[in-house]
Design an enzyme around this catalytic site. Structure first.
Site, mmCIF file in Angstrom:
data_model
loop_
_atom_site.group_PDB
_atom_site.id
_atom_site.type_symbol
_atom_site.label_atom_id
_atom_site.label_comp_id
_atom_site.label_asym_id
_atom_site.label_seq_id
_atom_site.Cartn_x
_atom_site.Cartn_y
_atom_site.Cartn_z
ATOM 1 C CG ASP A 30 -0.234 -0.113 2.528
ATOM 2 O OD1 ASP A 30 0.984 -0.366 2.517
ATOM 3 O OD2 ASP A 30 -0.890 0.044 3.573
ATOM 4 C CG HIS A 60 22.858 2.628 -17.946
ATOM 5 N ND1 HIS A 60 22.071 2.219 -19.004
ATOM 6 C CD2 HIS A 60 23.272 3.877 -18.251
ATOM 7 C CE1 HIS A 60 22.021 3.193 -19.911
ATOM 8 N NE2 HIS A 60 22.732 4.200 -19.475
ATOM 9 C CG ASP A 72 25.833 9.805 -15.674
ATOM 10 O OD1 ASP A 72 25.026 10.741 -15.473
ATOM 11 O OD2 ASP A 72 25.947 9.239 -16.777
ATOM 12 C CG ASP A 97 22.726 13.331 -17.866
ATOM 13 O OD1 ASP A 97 23.544 12.831 -17.081
ATOM 14 O OD2 ASP A 97 22.305 12.735 -18.881
ATOM 15 C CG HIS A 145 28.445 5.892 -24.532
ATOM 16 N ND1 HIS A 145 28.561 7.254 -24.673
ATOM 17 C CD2 HIS A 145 29.352 5.539 -23.582
ATOM 18 C CE1 HIS A 145 29.489 7.713 -23.852
ATOM 19 N NE2 HIS A 145 30.000 6.688 -23.176
ATOM 20 C CG HIS A 197 20.968 12.015 -23.855
ATOM 21 N ND1 HIS A 197 20.311 12.864 -22.996
ATOM 22 C CD2 HIS A 197 21.941 11.414 -23.119
ATOM 23 C CE1 HIS A 197 20.849 12.772 -21.788
ATOM 24 N NE2 HIS A 197 21.856 11.901 -21.835
ATOM 25 C CG HIS A 224 17.948 9.280 -22.149
ATOM 26 N ND1 HIS A 224 17.975 8.060 -21.532
ATOM 27 C CD2 HIS A 224 19.222 9.765 -22.052
ATOM 28 C CE1 HIS A 224 19.194 7.805 -21.082
ATOM 29 N NE2 HIS A 224 19.968 8.833 -21.376
ATOM 30 C CD GLU A 254 26.056 11.214 -22.083
ATOM 31 O OE1 GLU A 254 26.365 10.369 -21.227
ATOM 32 O OE2 GLU A 254 24.893 11.591 -22.290
ATOM 33 C CE1 TYR A 263 32.576 4.797 -19.580
ATOM 34 C CE2 TYR A 263 32.546 4.730 -21.981
ATOM 35 C CZ TYR A 263 32.140 5.305 -20.795
ATOM 36 O OH TYR A 263 31.298 6.393 -20.827
ATOM 37 N NE ARG A 267 28.879 8.650 -18.685
ATOM 38 C CZ ARG A 267 28.868 7.465 -18.105
ATOM 39 N NH1 ARG A 267 29.600 6.465 -18.580
ATOM 40 N NH2 ARG A 267 28.134 7.253 -17.019
ATOM 41 C CD GLU A 293 25.976 13.308 -19.186
ATOM 42 O OE1 GLU A 293 24.916 13.257 -19.830
ATOM 43 O OE2 GLU A 293 26.247 12.528 -18.240
#
Length: 439
Positions: A40, A244, A261, A272, A351, A355, A362, A385, A389, A407, A409
């Site tokens: 609930d 991710h 990130d 972002d 990647h 975006h 996104h 970004e 890696y 990375r 960004e």
């Protein structure tokens, strides 16, 4: 807290959308449903982005109808009625009268009356704009209203002839940010930049990834940003190579980098930011070498964000710098042209470079028009970004490189002259990062 976007701007958005609709049509936009977390307990409510863009109305159990040419008002909201007993438990409700007064809608009715009122508004309209497939339960409701109208054809009722996706028109409007939207996004970027700075300073105390995540959430909340724009990624060491990664539970280790990130959501607009920095406050020679390649790639990509360039130009600019850097460091061989053509860079950079950004992290908007990349225009907001890696199990490279994920960004908006970086409040050069962490 009063909104940074005035009521008249929401009205202007509805007007622009109705200008693109057929004259004898109706658009139906439902609010987001409430979602059960467990038993609930509900997830904190977050409004549907399209509904938010057109109304600014933050309650569930609401439906917006846009009806061009309707004599008694073109913008109609169905929402929950005021209910003192319910409000005692769940908080203030705006109610239909409040929706007209506070949100500038032309007309409003109780949501409990929608089955009696909305079919009559659909009847006689040849086209219904509706996001079919987005919410199965509401789809059934809309189909039920249409069946009701069809059942009355012999008495002269005129059911709609076609259903059309609303997204094409609406998402093209959302792609171009107004001055007020950019102010909100800049505020979100400012808050997120401060959060990243706090996390950098906290890292030297050691602990676990979630200790840095705690700094992020504290800073967001402290500035009135009540939610993250997406689950925060705090990846120490090789976890930074997982694009991710959201477990955020591993211990921070001296000698490792940590990739964060993360961005807050402010008035439903996302920020972002990604930064990568050493837990110890000092980059090792290998970390430094790879980092400088990624930073140079980001600068090249940001420089390519300007009117007249197309969507893929920043990616192409970053990719060329990254690939050349990998060759210079001995991680790839051959020429840049061959490495790009053969996608030899893919194990290190898998990647895209960015975006669209806005009400969704996104964000909506086409990346191509027909078969051609979309040209960048003032008001478009996007991320930049690039990353590199080096997986722990990548045996094609010397062991000293393995387990390093980097990375960088930032959020940028296209201007008439080029672009504006909204997230430059957090350092990204090696000297600036090391100086902040030494403070």
């Amino acid at each position: 807290m009063s909104s940074m976007i005035p009521v008249k701007e929401f009205a202007e958005r509805r007007r622009k959308l109705m200008e693109r609709m057929a004259p004898d049509s109706i658009a139906i936009i439902p609010a987001a449903p409430e979602r059960v977390r467990n038993r609930d307990v509900l997830h904190p409510f977050r409004q549907d982005s399209d509904f938010q863009y057109l109304s600014g109305f933050g309650e569930p159990e609401a439906v917006l109808a846009l009806i061009p040419g309707r004599e008694h008002g073109e913008s109609v909201l169905f929402c929950k009625e005021r209910n003192p007993e319910k409000e005692l438990w769940d908080g203030f409700l705006v109610g239909p009268e409040g929706a007209i007064e506070r949100f500038g809608l032309d007309d409003a009715f109780p949501i409990s009356d929608i089955d009696d009122i909305l079919p009559g508004m659909i009847e006689g309209r040849s086209r219904v704009y509706y996001p079919l497939g987005k919410d199965q339960q509401f789809d059934s409701k809309v189909m039920g209203w249409v069946k009701t109208i069809r059942s009355k054809v012999r008495t002269g009722a005129h059911p709609p002839g076609e259903f059309v996706s609303l997204e094409h028109f609406l998402h093209d409007l959302r792609l171009f940010k107004s001055a007020n939207e950019i102010k909100v996004m800049a505020k979100a970027g400012e808050i997120s930049a401060e959060a990243h700075c706090r996390a950098m300073k906290r890292a030297r105390k050691g602990g676990s990834e979630y200790n840095l995540e705690a700094e992020l959430i504290h800073t967001f909340m402290d500035h009135g940003a009540r939610s993250t724009a997406y689950p925060s990624i705090v990846g120490g060491g090789a976890n930074g190579c997982i694009l991710h990664y959201i477990e955020n539970s591993a211990p921070l280790k001296d000698g490792d980098l940590v990739l964060i990130d993360a961005g807050c959501e402010y008035e439903c607009y996302a920020s972002d930011i990604t930064r990568t920095f050493p837990v110890s406050g000092k980059f090792s020679p290998e970390q430094r070498a790879l980092y400088e390649v990624v930073l140079s790639a980001q600068y090249a990509a940001i420089d390519a964000v300007r009117p007249g360039n197309h969507w893929n130009h920043p990616h192409e600019a970053a990719l060329r710098v990254l690939t050349q850097g990998l060759i210079d460091l001995g991680l790839l061989s051959g020429t840049v042209e061959d490495a790009i053509a053969n996608e030899a860079y893919k194990p290190f950079f898998m990647h895209r470079t960015g975006h669209w950004l806005g009400l969704d992290v996104h964000d909506v908007g086409d990346y191509k028009v027909g078969d051609a990349w979309r040209l960048l225009e003032p008001g478009m907001a996007l991320t930049v970004e690039p990353g590199l890696y080096i997986a722990l199990d990548n045996t094609s490279v010397d062991e000293k490189w393995r387990g390093i994920g980097i990375r960088i960004e930032d959020d940028v908006v296209v201007t008439k002259e080029g672009c504006r970086v909204l997230t430059d409040g957090v350092p990204k050069t090696i000297p600036d990062i090391e100086a902040l962490m030494a403070d």
